[in-house]
Design an enzyme around this catalytic site. Structure first.
Site, PDB file in Angstrom:
ATOM      1  N   ASP A 183       0.835  -1.186   0.000  1.00  0.00           N
ATOM      2  CA  ASP A 183       0.000   0.000   0.000  1.00  0.00           C
ATOM      3  C   ASP A 183       0.880   1.250   0.000  1.00  0.00           C
ATOM      4  OD1 ASP A 183      -2.712   1.247   0.414  1.00  0.00           O
ATOM      5  OD2 ASP A 183      -1.707   1.983   2.214  1.00  0.00           O
ATOM      6  N   GLU A 190       1.460   0.263  -4.946  1.00  0.00           N
ATOM      7  CA  GLU A 190       1.026   1.559  -5.467  1.00  0.00           C
ATOM      8  C   GLU A 190       2.257   2.460  -5.575  1.00  0.00           C
ATOM      9  OE1 GLU A 190      -3.345   2.589  -3.936  1.00  0.00           O
ATOM     10  OE2 GLU A 190      -1.951   2.222  -2.293  1.00  0.00           O
TER      11      GLU A 190
END
Length: 664
Positions: free
Chosen positions: A348, A377
């Site tokens: 994340d 990400e």
């Protein structure tokens, strides 16, 4: 990732003692980092040893409890200072079934109870660590559990899933709804008799299940599970133990561990690998996090005024570049890969972490199994407090071999911009998005036909290999695919929505990147137009499995496209030079039409030349290919890799909002 969090402000402490002599650290860089693995609790029937890294502590106490969430400590033990900032003590009793917490004293202030940095078993709501024998948490046959075969990263098809979303609706036919064990149940069906649960995943043909955060997170009160409390889980509390609300008995520490392992074992038996979504970039809050209660200030980045940096948008950002945070992250993922047999990790807000740490994580996991897949990400919510050229951002993927990032170029090229749900993209007939889609189709690599100046976000290729790019059109964040279509095309009929859904997934599954599907897209799942459903109830988030029967043609299309990709290596070459050599875009007139050819037996494929046409226009479009006999495998929203009929070269028509795939 979305959540609210508490922001800590205040001064960073440096002057402390870590042994019997006072020592003053001039900066965080001087904090000692132990060379040995972190193991805070080592149980044997005759004694249990405890260790905590707290280099700035003046005193460390261990408290023992009979309960994981109630009552006071029945015994307190003073830990002794050791080298490298460690404190330790042993208790010569059989403590199995007991619970513990540490308390650190700095400058006459006790910071408060913490289960430690690396707690591997916890009680209710994760406030106290549990003393268990981890060997007793292995389900029957666990020692024989093997990762399903994976020849290369290009063979991966990812499926992102939240436990509650996937199994909570009564139409799932699943007994253990919303639990780890939901993915162990065979033979579950919807009301019409179509397969759900793990049988559905196997039928669909995906290779990897991507589980939204499954470690112990803070937002769910495990004593109130009947209250329909929901969260995605991007609010870490204890990173190295499964979340209790997904177990059948969160009060019993071993239950969540056993059931998580049973889930992994069950998926592995069906040939499906397991990816964990990990959130090392921030904690649920900073003020009373396990990090802050052991070494105040150290694990977080700060602004010049002393306040917490906020690259996560959640009140804090961790400092992966610091020795102990880096060690923590590396040992945490290795622990999940070895103790729980996890096959991949999705990071994340990976852009908050530093490049060196991510590369060391890759190297550490290679020693466990080089087929473990890593992606994340490649961005942050706000600019992190670290030089941009040191961050694991998407534009720095070139510096991180065999680590992948999501392509928002392809995503927003297909659906429209992330900051305006009412605007569409290529799949809904908006012109000017073709080059952004092509950028994603080649896998974000250098390609002679990609005009990077015309790509929406990246003006240069950022992947060394196509397998470093995640190809997707929707995920848990933002609107799901069906809702986005409804938002950008308000008057679209159900049939039109289904056609656009199919067109979008065709681009995803014919991309040379690694395809990623959000759970439920294959059955036209919606989320009642809620853009950010991280706290919405099951009525919004749960998948209605009767949709599988209602939209059987859409499910069959997804299934057929996955089978087509898996059957033909031309769609998953996995090598940048091969893609440049064999993937060619054909000239077409006008906008909203993309045609490419996979030529000359690409990657040894049995089909000599494969043509893929993607028509985002609302009307039929045409293009020209050389004369010859061709077999059609995808047309008018139907796909069959064995063939749908034949056609001959020359002028070829593609119906509006659809894909056409054929080969010579």
């Amino acid at each position: 990732m979305k959540l609210k969090s508490v922001v800590l402000s205040g001064l960073v402490l440096f002057a402390v003692s870590c042994t019997s002599e006072k020592k003053v650290y001039k900066s965080f860089d001087e904090y000692p980092v132990p060379s040995a693995p972190i193991n805070e609790m080592e149980y044997t029937p005759s004694k249990t040893s405890f260790t905590l890294w707290a280099p700035t502590a003046d005193q460390v106490e261990l408290m023992l409890f009979d309960s994981g969430d109630e009552g006071s400590a029945y015994q307190s033990v003073t830990l002794e200072p050791k080298d490298d900032g460690l404190w330790s003590a042993s208790v010569d009793q059989d403590l199995k079934g007991k619970f513990y917490a540490f308390n650190v004293k700095i400058k006459d202030k006790w910071l408060g109870e913490t289960p430690g940095l690396m707690a591997k078993a916890v009680g209710l709501n994760g406030k106290r660590a549990a003393i268990i024998d981890m060997r007793e948490t292995n389900p029957k046959g666990w020692e024989l559990d093997k990762r399903p075969p994976l020849m290369k990263d290009a063979d991966i098809v990812l499926y992102e899933m939240h436990f509650r979303d996937f199994s909570m609706d009564t139409t799932s036919g699943i007994k253990n709804r919303g639990k780890f064990l939901a993915l162990t149940e065979k033979g579950t069906k919807n009301t019409a008799g179509d397969a759900t649960g793990i049988d559905h995943l196997k039928e669909l043909g995906i290779t990897h299940v991507h589980l939204l955060p499954s470690f112990d997170f803070a937002s769910i009160d495990e004593t109130q599970l009947n209250k329909n409390k929901y969260n995605w889980g991007y609010d870490p509390q204890n990173y190295n133990v499964p979340e209790g609300s997904y177990s059948t008995n969160p009060k019993e520490p071993a239950t969540r561990i056993i059931e998580f392992k049973k889930m992994v074992q069950s998926l592995h038996k069906e040939g499906i690998r397991v990816v964990m979504d990990v959130v090392y970039n921030h904690t649920s809050n900073a003020h009373d996090s396990n990090f802050e209660l052991t070494a105040p200030g150290y694990f977080y980045r700060h602004r010049p005024d002393g306040k917490l940096a906020n690259g996560s948008g959640c009140g804090n950002e961790t400092a992966s570049e610091r020795g102990m945070m880096r060690k923590f992250m590396i040992e945490s993922v290795v622990y999940w890969a070895t103790e729980y047999h996890i096959d991949g990790f999705r990071f994340d807000l990976m852009g908050i972490h530093d490049i060196e740490t991510m590369n060391e994580i890759r190297a550490a996991l290679d020693k466990v199994d080089p087929t473990i897949y890593i992606y994340g990400e490649g961005w942050a919510a706000e600019a992190p407090r670290l030089a941009k050229d040191k961050l694991a951002m998407k534009e720095n993927i070139l510096k991180m071999p065999r680590i992948a990032a999501f392509s928002d170029e392809l995503r927003d090229g297909l659906r429209g911009p992330f900051n305006d749900n009412a605007k569409g993209g290529f799949m809904t007939g908006v012109p000017g998005k073709e080059m952004s889609v092509k950028f994603g189709l080649v896998g974000a690599i250098q390609h002679p036909q990609i005009l990077n100046d015309s790509v929406n976000y990246s003006k240069h290729p950022w992947a060394l290999q196509p397998t470093q790019m995640i190809s997707y059109v929707s995920c848990h964040d933002d609107m799901c695919l069906v809702d986005r279509i409804k938002s950008s095309v308000p008057n679209a009929t159900p049939a039109a929505i289904a056609n656009i859904d199919k067109l979008a997934v065709t681009a995803v599954l014919t991309s040379q990147g690694v395809p990623f599907i959000f759970a439920g897209e294959e059955v036209m799942r919606d989320k009642k137009m809620v853009h950010n459903s991280f706290e919405s109830p099951d009525e919004v988030n749960a998948i209605n499995w009767n949709n599988k029967t209602l939209y059987k043609d859409v499910f069959n299309y997804y299934k057929g496209m996955i089978a087509l990709r898996k059957a033909h290596p031309a769609f998953r070459m996995g090598d940048a030079e091969m893609v440049r050599k064999h993937m060619e875009f054909l000239p077409v007139a006008g906008s909203n039409l993309i045609v490419f050819r996979l030529k000359d037996n690409a990657n040894g494929d049995s089909w000599r030349d494969i043509y893929v046409a993607l028509n985002g226009d609302w009307t039929a479009r045409k293009f020209t290919v050389e004369a010859g006999k061709y077999t059609v495998v995808c047309k008018n929203g139907v796909v069959n890799r064995y063939g749908l009929g034949t056609m001959y070269g020359g002028e070829v028509y593609v119906p509006g909002q659809s894909a056409l795939i054929f080969y010579k």
